[in-house]
Design a protein around this motif. Structure first.
Motif, PDB file in Angstrom:
ATOM      1  N   SER A   1       0.824  -1.219   0.000  1.00 16.18           N
ATOM      2  CA  SER A   1       0.000   0.000   0.000  1.00 16.18           C
ATOM      3  C   SER A   1       0.855   1.265   0.000  1.00 16.18           C
ATOM      4  CB  SER A   1      -0.933   0.006   1.219  1.00 16.18           C
ATOM      5  OG  SER A   1      -1.815  -1.104   1.180  1.00 16.18           O
ATOM      6  N   GLY A   2       2.128   1.117   0.329  1.00 22.40           N
ATOM      7  CA  GLY A   2       3.033   2.272   0.327  1.00 22.40           C
ATOM      8  C   GLY A   2       2.929   3.149   1.556  1.00 22.40           C
ATOM      9  N   ASP A   3       2.261   2.639   2.598  1.00 21.37           N
ATOM     10  CA  ASP A   3       2.096   3.461   3.796  1.00 21.37           C
ATOM     11  C   ASP A   3       2.888   2.915   4.985  1.00 21.37           C
ATOM     12  OD1 ASP A   3       0.604   1.197   4.331  1.00 21.37           O
ATOM     13  OD2 ASP A   3      -1.275   2.244   4.754  1.00 21.37           O
ATOM     14  N   GLY A   4       3.940   2.144   4.716  1.00 21.62           N
ATOM     15  CA  GLY A   4       4.811   1.693   5.783  1.00 21.62           C
ATOM     16  C   GLY A   4       5.620   2.845   6.348  1.00 21.62           C
ATOM     17  N   ALA A   5       6.067   2.710   7.570  1.00 17.64           N
ATOM     18  CA  ALA A   5       6.794   3.798   8.235  1.00 17.64           C
ATOM     19  C   ALA A   5       8.046   4.194   7.464  1.00 17.64           C
ATOM     20  CB  ALA A   5       7.166   3.377   9.657  1.00 17.64           C
ATOM     21  N   ALA A   6       8.759   3.230   6.899  1.00 17.09           N
ATOM     22  CA  ALA A   6       9.956   3.552   6.118  1.00 17.09           C
ATOM     23  C   ALA A   6       9.590   4.239   4.812  1.00 17.09           C
ATOM     24  CB  ALA A   6      10.756   2.279   5.836  1.00 17.09           C
ATOM     25  N   GLN A   7       8.530   3.796   4.190  1.00 12.78           N
ATOM     26  CA  GLN A   7       8.095   4.398   2.922  1.00 12.78           C
ATOM     27  C   GLN A   7       7.639   5.844   3.119  1.00 12.78           C
ATOM     28  OE1 GLN A   7       5.368   1.094   2.518  1.00 12.78           O
ATOM     29  NE2 GLN A   7       6.257   0.526   0.529  1.00 12.78           N
ATOM     30  N   ILE A   8       6.924   6.089   4.198  1.00 12.36           N
ATOM     31  CA  ILE A   8       6.470   7.459   4.497  1.00 12.36           C
ATOM     32  C   ILE A   8       7.661   8.353   4.789  1.00 12.36           C
ATOM     33  CG2 ILE A   8       5.216   8.870   6.168  1.00 12.36           C
ATOM     34  CD1 ILE A   8       3.224   6.530   6.430  1.00 12.36           C
ATOM     35  N   ALA A   9       8.599   7.844   5.590  1.00 10.09           N
ATOM     36  CA  ALA A   9       9.780   8.637   5.928  1.00 10.09           C
ATOM     37  C   ALA A   9      10.613   8.958   4.687  1.00 10.09           C
ATOM     38  CB  ALA A   9      10.626   7.891   6.958  1.00 10.09           C
ATOM     39  N   LYS A  10      10.773   7.994   3.797  1.00  8.72           N
ATOM     40  CA  LYS A  10      11.572   8.224   2.587  1.00  8.72           C
ATOM     41  C   LYS A  10      10.942   9.296   1.701  1.00  8.72           C
ATOM     42  CE  LYS A  10      13.740   4.920   0.434  1.00  8.72           C
ATOM     43  NZ  LYS A  10      14.102   3.671  -0.255  1.00  8.72           N
ATOM     44  N   LYS A  11       9.637   9.306   1.605  1.00  6.03           N
ATOM     45  CA  LYS A  11       8.953  10.333   0.814  1.00  6.03           C
ATOM     46  C   LYS A  11       9.172  11.715   1.429  1.00  6.03           C
ATOM     47  CE  LYS A  11       5.300   7.247  -0.874  1.00  6.03           C
ATOM     48  NZ  LYS A  11       3.848   6.888  -0.775  1.00  6.03           N
ATOM     49  N   LYS A  12       9.059  11.799   2.738  1.00  3.80           N
ATOM     50  CA  LYS A  12       9.299  13.077   3.418  1.00  3.80           C
ATOM     51  C   LYS A  12      10.748  13.516   3.233  1.00  3.80           C
ATOM     52  CE  LYS A  12       5.881  12.652   7.153  1.00  3.80           C
ATOM     53  NZ  LYS A  12       5.704  12.567   8.627  1.00  3.80           N
ATOM     54  N   ASN A  13      11.662  12.570   3.347  1.00  2.18           N
ATOM     55  CA  ASN A  13      13.080  12.914   3.260  1.00  2.18           C
ATOM     56  C   ASN A  13      13.490  13.335   1.860  1.00  2.18           C
ATOM     57  OD1 ASN A  13      13.372  12.329   5.961  1.00  2.18           O
ATOM     58  ND2 ASN A  13      14.060  10.231   5.613  1.00  2.18           N
ATOM     59  N   GLN A  14      12.878  12.753   0.856  1.00  2.00           N
ATOM     60  CA  GLN A  14      13.173  13.159  -0.517  1.00  2.00           C
ATOM     61  C   GLN A  14      12.861  14.647  -0.701  1.00  2.00           C
ATOM     62  OE1 GLN A  14      10.778  11.225  -3.549  1.00  2.00           O
ATOM     63  NE2 GLN A  14      12.331  11.569  -5.117  1.00  2.00           N
ATOM     64  N   LYS A  15      11.724  15.075  -0.183  1.00  2.19           N
ATOM     65  CA  LYS A  15      11.349  16.488  -0.265  1.00  2.19           C
ATOM     66  C   LYS A  15      12.257  17.336   0.611  1.00  2.19           C
ATOM     67  CE  LYS A  15       6.446  15.561  -1.194  1.00  2.19           C
ATOM     68  NZ  LYS A  15       5.052  15.731  -0.688  1.00  2.19           N
ATOM     69  N   TYR A  16      12.602  16.803   1.796  1.00  4.55           N
ATOM     70  CA  TYR A  16      13.436  17.578   2.718  1.00  4.55           C
ATOM     71  C   TYR A  16      14.827  17.802   2.143  1.00  4.55           C
ATOM     72  CZ  TYR A  16      16.020  19.163   6.744  1.00  4.55           C
ATOM     73  OH  TYR A  16      16.815  19.913   7.565  1.00  4.55           O
ATOM     74  N   TYR A  17      15.443  16.762   1.618  1.00  5.38           N
ATOM     75  CA  TYR A  17      16.776  16.909   1.031  1.00  5.38           C
ATOM     76  C   TYR A  17      16.762  17.985  -0.070  1.00  5.38           C
ATOM     77  CZ  TYR A  17      19.745  13.165   2.980  1.00  5.38           C
ATOM     78  OH  TYR A  17      20.540  12.391   3.785  1.00  5.38           O
ATOM     79  N   LYS A  18      15.751  17.939  -0.898  1.00  2.73           N
ATOM     80  CA  LYS A  18      15.666  18.891  -2.009  1.00  2.73           C
ATOM     81  C   LYS A  18      15.547  20.323  -1.506  1.00  2.73           C
ATOM     82  CE  LYS A  18      13.130  19.761  -6.316  1.00  2.73           C
ATOM     83  NZ  LYS A  18      12.012  19.280  -7.191  1.00  2.73           N
ATOM     84  N   SER A  19      14.657  20.542  -0.545  1.00  2.00           N
ATOM     85  CA  SER A  19      14.463  21.905  -0.035  1.00  2.00           C
ATOM     86  C   SER A  19      15.649  22.367   0.798  1.00  2.00           C
ATOM     87  CB  SER A  19      13.181  21.963   0.805  1.00  2.00           C
ATOM     88  OG  SER A  19      13.266  21.124   1.937  1.00  2.00           O
ATOM     89  N   ALA A  20      16.234  21.464   1.596  1.00  2.00           N
ATOM     90  CA  ALA A  20      17.362  21.838   2.442  1.00  2.00           C
ATOM     91  C   ALA A  20      18.582  22.179   1.586  1.00  2.00           C
ATOM     92  CB  ALA A  20      17.685  20.717   3.414  1.00  2.00           C
ATOM     93  N   ARG A  21      18.827  21.392   0.541  1.00  2.00           N
ATOM     94  CA  ARG A  21      19.978  21.702  -0.332  1.00  2.00           C
ATOM     95  C   ARG A  21      19.775  23.033  -1.036  1.00  2.00           C
ATOM     96  NH1 ARG A  21      23.992  18.406  -0.669  1.00  2.00           N
ATOM     97  NH2 ARG A  21      23.828  16.179  -0.239  1.00  2.00           N
ATOM     98  N   LYS A  22      18.580  23.317  -1.450  1.00  2.00           N
ATOM     99  CA  LYS A  22      18.298  24.598  -2.094  1.00  2.00           C
ATOM    100  C   LYS A  22      18.567  25.741  -1.131  1.00  2.00           C
ATOM    101  CE  LYS A  22      14.694  27.069  -4.626  1.00  2.00           C
ATOM    102  NZ  LYS A  22      13.281  27.013  -5.130  1.00  2.00           N
ATOM    103  N   ARG A  23      18.152  25.557   0.115  1.00  2.00           N
ATOM    104  CA  ARG A  23      18.359  26.581   1.139  1.00  2.00           C
ATOM    105  C   ARG A  23      19.839  26.760   1.460  1.00  2.00           C
ATOM    106  NH1 ARG A  23      18.690  25.336   6.382  1.00  2.00           N
ATOM    107  NH2 ARG A  23      17.528  23.393   6.048  1.00  2.00           N
ATOM    108  N   LEU A  24      20.550  25.662   1.629  1.00  2.00           N
ATOM    109  CA  LEU A  24      21.972  25.720   1.975  1.00  2.00           C
ATOM    110  C   LEU A  24      22.820  26.272   0.834  1.00  2.00           C
ATOM    111  CD1 LEU A  24      22.294  22.326   3.874  1.00  2.00           C
ATOM    112  CD2 LEU A  24      22.326  24.614   4.875  1.00  2.00           C
ATOM    113  N   ASN A  25      22.473  25.900  -0.376  1.00  2.00           N
ATOM    114  CA  ASN A  25      23.230  26.381  -1.547  1.00  2.00           C
ATOM    115  C   ASN A  25      23.037  27.858  -1.806  1.00  2.00           C
ATOM    116  OD1 ASN A  25      24.258  23.826  -2.044  1.00  2.00           O
ATOM    117  ND2 ASN A  25      22.660  23.288  -3.500  1.00  2.00           N
ATOM    118  N   ALA A  26      21.936  28.407  -1.262  1.00  2.00           N
ATOM    119  CA  ALA A  26      21.663  29.833  -1.454  1.00  2.00           C
ATOM    120  C   ALA A  26      22.489  30.718  -0.525  1.00  2.00           C
ATOM    121  CB  ALA A  26      20.182  30.103  -1.245  1.00  2.00           C
ATOM    122  N   LYS A  27      23.125  30.091   0.495  1.00  2.00           N
ATOM    123  CA  LYS A  27      23.877  30.868   1.484  1.00  2.00           C
ATOM    124  C   LYS A  27      25.270  31.187   0.975  1.00  2.00           C
ATOM    125  CE  LYS A  27      21.395  29.268   5.546  1.00  2.00           C
ATOM    126  NZ  LYS A  27      21.466  28.656   6.897  1.00  2.00           N
TER     127      LYS A  27
END
Length: 360
Positions: free
Chosen positions: A334-360
């Motif tokens: 179903s794709g709603d396992g704890a690891a699957q949910i965390a990986k989806k969140k982290n994919q977005k987090y890595y992208k936004s965090a790198r954008k933020r860090l690279n802007a500094k």
């Protein structure tokens, strides 16, 4: 209840073995990393399942640094992986094939690393630090270090001596250590299978120059690949598997990849790596509050959330229950396992965090 028996024999043999906390680690050269920066990675295992990240401010004689601590360490005296304001970073894995003396007081690695973070700038500084330090060191460990200049090395260290292995001497651009030392007694210690597991992931990624913190925390630390069976059980459809010789284990409490350079970044997930959410920690900003020990008994919010998922995956509480993983809690169709949910969140987090860090 049908339990997969693929590791039953090994489990019975090891059931009464000496308890060992099997960390897996690697140092990656800038020449094979995706971002062109060296990486220090540790998948931490320990009996202390609750941990936190805290910042230690500079003093007249020491530099500021951030590090991973056990939640119960209210004084933040034992660092289990960290980086300082000079771009020096350090971690360890316990070794079990070096010690050849009668010193009884051991497990001093956290104290050594906290001290080193306060005073070391380069890899060579750490070598000088070990040489000058009072003996015995009360350690049996593989210390991994990198610096802002891109140097890296493992120091296989016992109470009185060490053997240094430079990252620059590795043809693949990768060094891996688990819970034995390459300079130690042959066939003793732990982690031989996990070391092969790590090579399975990293060798190909290094050839493709595609090793990144994302790859380490989101793939290597969350995948139930077993090199003996040459099988990845993560999405195999199995419900129950036995927790033996995977990189993620019941005792796993953190995955941390420090991306080196003059502006180092610690990418870290705490609690239980398959279910943990990643946060970026830098030296010029406060540690994210959800990583800090702000809850009772020094617990951190993200750690507690991941540990809760672990307990649901290891839901047999009696006997040897902690040896059995119910995978659907982490990964399911179903794709709603704890690891699957965390990986989806982290994919977005890595992208936004790198954008933020690279802007500094």
């Amino acid at each position: 209840m049908k339990i997969v028996r693929y590791l039953m024999g090994a489990l019975l043999i090891l059931g009464n073995a000496v308890s060992a906390y099997p960390c897996t680690s690697a140092i990656i050269s800038s020449s094979v990393s995706k971002t062109g920066r060296p990486i220090l990675w540790k998948h931490r295992d320990t009996g202390e399942e609750n941990n936190k990240v805290e910042r230690i401010e500079a003093t007249e004689s020491t530099m500021a640094y951030v590090a991973l601590y056990n939640a119960s360490d209210s004084a933040c005296s034992e660092a289990w992986m960290g980086m300082n304001s000079a771009g020096f970073a350090i971690m360890n894995t316990a070794s079990y094939n070096l010690k050849n003396d009668t010193v009884n007081i051991m497990d001093g690695e956290g104290l050594i690393m906290a001290e080193a973070l306060g005073v070391c700038v380069t890899v060579d500084d750490f070598e000088k630090f070990l040489i000058a330090h009072s003996k015995p060191l009360h350690v049996e460990a593989n210390f991994g270090v990198i610096d802002a200049e891109g140097n890296g090395a493992y120091f296989e260290t016992d109470n009185y001596a060490f053997q240094r292995y430079n990252l620059s001497d590795s043809p693949s651009g990768v060094l891996i250590r688990t819970n034995y030392s390459h300079s130690g007694r042959k066939d003793e210690g732990y982690g031989y299978i996990r070391e092969v597991n790590a090579h399975y992931f990293l060798d190909k990624a290094a050839v493709e120059k595609n090793v990144s913190p994302e790859f380490l925390t989101e793939t290597v630390s969350r995948t139930f690949y077993h090199s003996v069976f040459e099988k990845d059980f993560t999405n195999s459809g199995e419900s129950w598997i036995i927790d033996q010789d995977f990189i993620p284990r019941y005792t796993s409490t953190a995955t941390c990849a420090i991306e080196g350079g003059t502006f180092p970044v610690m990418w870290i997930g705490i609690g239980y790596p398959p279910a943990s959410e990643i946060r970026a920690v830098t030296m010029n900003a406060p540690v994210p509050s959800e990583l800090r020990g702000t809850l009772p008994n020094g617990h951190s919010p993200l750690c507690d959330a991941a540990v809760d998922a672990k307990h649901r995956a290891f839901k047999i509480s009696r006997g040897n229950g902690e040896k059995y993983i119910y995978l659907p809690v982490l990964y399911n169709k179903s794709g709603d396992g704890a690891a699957q949910i965390a990986k989806k969140k982290n994919q977005k987090y890595y992208k936004s965090a790198r954008k933020r860090l690279n802007a500094k």
